[in-house]
Design a protein around this motif. Structure first.
Motif, PDB file in Angstrom:
ATOM      1  N   GLN A 187       0.825  -1.204   0.000  1.00 41.79           N
ATOM      2  CA  GLN A 187       0.000   0.000   0.000  1.00 41.79           C
ATOM      3  C   GLN A 187       0.859   1.254   0.000  1.00 41.79           C
ATOM      4  N   TYR A 188       1.959   1.224   0.749  1.00 39.77           N
ATOM      5  CA  TYR A 188       2.833   2.398   0.830  1.00 39.77           C
ATOM      6  C   TYR A 188       3.489   2.685  -0.519  1.00 39.77           C
ATOM      7  N   SER A 189       3.916   1.630  -1.215  1.00 41.65           N
ATOM      8  CA  SER A 189       4.568   1.829  -2.517  1.00 41.65           C
ATOM      9  C   SER A 189       3.607   2.433  -3.532  1.00 41.65           C
ATOM     10  N   VAL A 190       2.328   2.052  -3.451  1.00 42.23           N
ATOM     11  CA  VAL A 190       1.339   2.572  -4.390  1.00 42.23           C
ATOM     12  C   VAL A 190       1.194   4.082  -4.231  1.00 42.23           C
ATOM     13  N   ARG A 191       1.326   4.570  -3.014  1.00 41.56           N
ATOM     14  CA  ARG A 191       1.134   6.003  -2.772  1.00 41.56           C
ATOM     15  C   ARG A 191       2.203   6.854  -3.460  1.00 41.56           C
ATOM     16  N   TRP A 192       3.339   6.258  -3.765  1.00 43.08           N
ATOM     17  CA  TRP A 192       4.360   6.983  -4.516  1.00 43.08           C
ATOM     18  C   TRP A 192       4.115   6.909  -6.021  1.00 43.08           C
ATOM     19  N   ALA A 193       3.435   5.862  -6.462  1.00 40.78           N
ATOM     20  CA  ALA A 193       3.226   5.672  -7.896  1.00 40.78           C
ATOM     21  C   ALA A 193       2.000   6.415  -8.415  1.00 40.78           C
ATOM     22  N   VAL A 194       0.922   6.419  -7.624  1.00 43.01           N
ATOM     23  CA  VAL A 194      -0.357   6.946  -8.103  1.00 43.01           C
ATOM     24  C   VAL A 194      -0.285   8.415  -8.550  1.00 43.01           C
ATOM     25  N   PRO A 195       0.325   9.329  -7.772  1.00 42.92           N
ATOM     26  CA  PRO A 195       0.371  10.718  -8.247  1.00 42.92           C
ATOM     27  C   PRO A 195       1.052  10.869  -9.604  1.00 42.92           C
ATOM     28  N   LEU A 196       2.035  10.017  -9.881  1.00 38.30           N
ATOM     29  CA  LEU A 196       2.757  10.117 -11.153  1.00 38.30           C
ATOM     30  C   LEU A 196       1.874   9.708 -12.327  1.00 38.30           C
ATOM     31  N   ILE A 197       1.105   8.614 -12.188  1.00 38.27           N
ATOM     32  CA  ILE A 197       0.257   8.205 -13.317  1.00 38.27           C
ATOM     33  C   ILE A 197      -0.870   9.206 -13.524  1.00 38.27           C
ATOM     34  N   PHE A 198      -1.373   9.798 -12.453  1.00 35.32           N
ATOM     35  CA  PHE A 198      -2.404  10.822 -12.609  1.00 35.32           C
ATOM     36  C   PHE A 198      -1.821  12.058 -13.300  1.00 35.32           C
ATOM     37  N   LEU A 199      -0.572  12.412 -12.953  1.00 34.73           N
ATOM     38  CA  LEU A 199       0.078  13.549 -13.608  1.00 34.73           C
ATOM     39  C   LEU A 199       0.299  13.261 -15.090  1.00 34.73           C
ATOM     40  N   ILE A 200       0.726  12.046 -15.415  1.00 30.81           N
ATOM     41  CA  ILE A 200       0.930  11.676 -16.818  1.00 30.81           C
ATOM     42  C   ILE A 200      -0.390  11.762 -17.583  1.00 30.81           C
ATOM     43  N   THR A 201      -1.468  11.298 -16.958  1.00 28.18           N
ATOM     44  CA  THR A 201      -2.781  11.334 -17.601  1.00 28.18           C
ATOM     45  C   THR A 201      -3.201  12.750 -17.931  1.00 28.18           C
ATOM     46  N   ALA A 202      -2.869  13.691 -17.072  1.00 28.70           N
ATOM     47  CA  ALA A 202      -3.342  15.068 -17.236  1.00 28.70           C
ATOM     48  C   ALA A 202      -2.389  15.951 -18.020  1.00 28.70           C
TER      49      ALA A 202
END
Length: 291
Positions: A44-59
């Protein structure tokens, strides 16, 4: 921003990859990794570092179109390196998932593994590997420009959809009281809403919209926004309706994200944007219809 070598290209990648890695190592040292609960916490902790990046890439491309400025142009130019940094964050998650599945198989297959989640997660990793390979010349040369765009756009959409749907379910179904769930859901929703707005901007013509379509489109967009903020109020009834047919229940087991409840508000916003960007030239006149 455009000229600084420290925040462009590969140096930017190393910043985005090594800083989370430092936090991951620190968290690992402070966590009891001999227990399955500890390893689950690290997933769960590792996901919290990845999620903002994929959302930034999407936008990123949408922000560059909607708000052209030095920051959005910088993001657009460095999107590849942000994507590779996202991939390194996902490697941490994959490593801990492998660890718990091999080291604690009983716990994994009893408390964590679900076929639907496995299909969604495995599909995401397949997309990720394909996107990494084709981000370099040795892999990209096997794809035409059109095929490359299809692969990377589809991959970004899928990799965005997985965490976005997870956080939607955490809020709308489980009633999470963790503020990070609400933050990440809001970021994911905003990222795709920006893509819809950018798509609408590219479609919009200088001609005045037909009033009926404009009103309908505005209502749909507003309705999508309201539904996006009130998922806990409607998810149970909508899910019951969508899953009433036996065929739909079967699809839920095999088709990722089916029946797409988290994405319904964004679908309404997309339909509304389509109506708002209809113009007189796109609708046949009465004379044309008669002819």
């Amino acid at each position: 921003m455009n000229k600084s070598p420290l925040i462009n290209g590969w140096p930017l990648f190393w910043w985005l990859a090594l800083v989370p890695a430092g936090f991951m190592v620190r968290a690992s040292l402070l966590t009891d990794l001999s227990s399955p609960d500890g390893i689950s916490a690290m997933i769960q902790y590792s996901v919290r570092w990845a999620v903002p990046l994929i959302f930034l890439i999407t936008a990123t491309s949408a922000m560059a179109r909607l708000f052209p400025n030095i920051v959005t142009r910088w993001l657009l130019r460095n999107r590849r390196y942000v994507g590779l940094a996202f991939a390194t964050a996902m490697v941490w998650q994959g490593a801990f998932i492998f660890w718990i599945s091999v080291g604690h198989p009983d716990h994994y297959y009893t408390n964590i593994y679900f076929l639907r989640d496995e299909l969604e997660g495995s599909s995401g990793y397949l997309f990720l590997v394909a996107m990494i390979v084709t981000s370099f010349s040795f892999g990209r040369r096997y794809l035409s420009a059109a095929h490359w765009r299809v692969l990377h756009r589809s991959g970004v959409y899928f990799l965005w959809a997985y965490p976005f749907s997870v956080y939607w379910w955490n809020i709308a179904y489980y009633g999470s009281d963790l503020w990070l769930d609400y933050l990440f859901y809001g970021l994911g929703f905003t990222a795709f809403a920006l893509r819809i707005a950018a798509w609408g901007k590219s479609r919009r013509q200088p001609q005045q919209n037909i009033s009926g379509h404009a009103v309908g489109g505005t209502l749909l967009v507003a309705g999508g926004l309201v539904l996006g903020m009130t998922g806990s109020l409607w998810q149970e009834s909508v899910s019951a309706f969508l899953l009433a047919p036996t065929s739909s229940q079967t699809l839920e087991l095999w088709l990722p994200f089916w029946p797409f409840q988290p994405f319904l508000p964004l679908l309404l916003m997309g339909l509304g944007t389509w109506l708002l960007t209809l113009n007189e030239k796109s609708v046949p006149s009465e004379t044309q219809v008669a002819t």
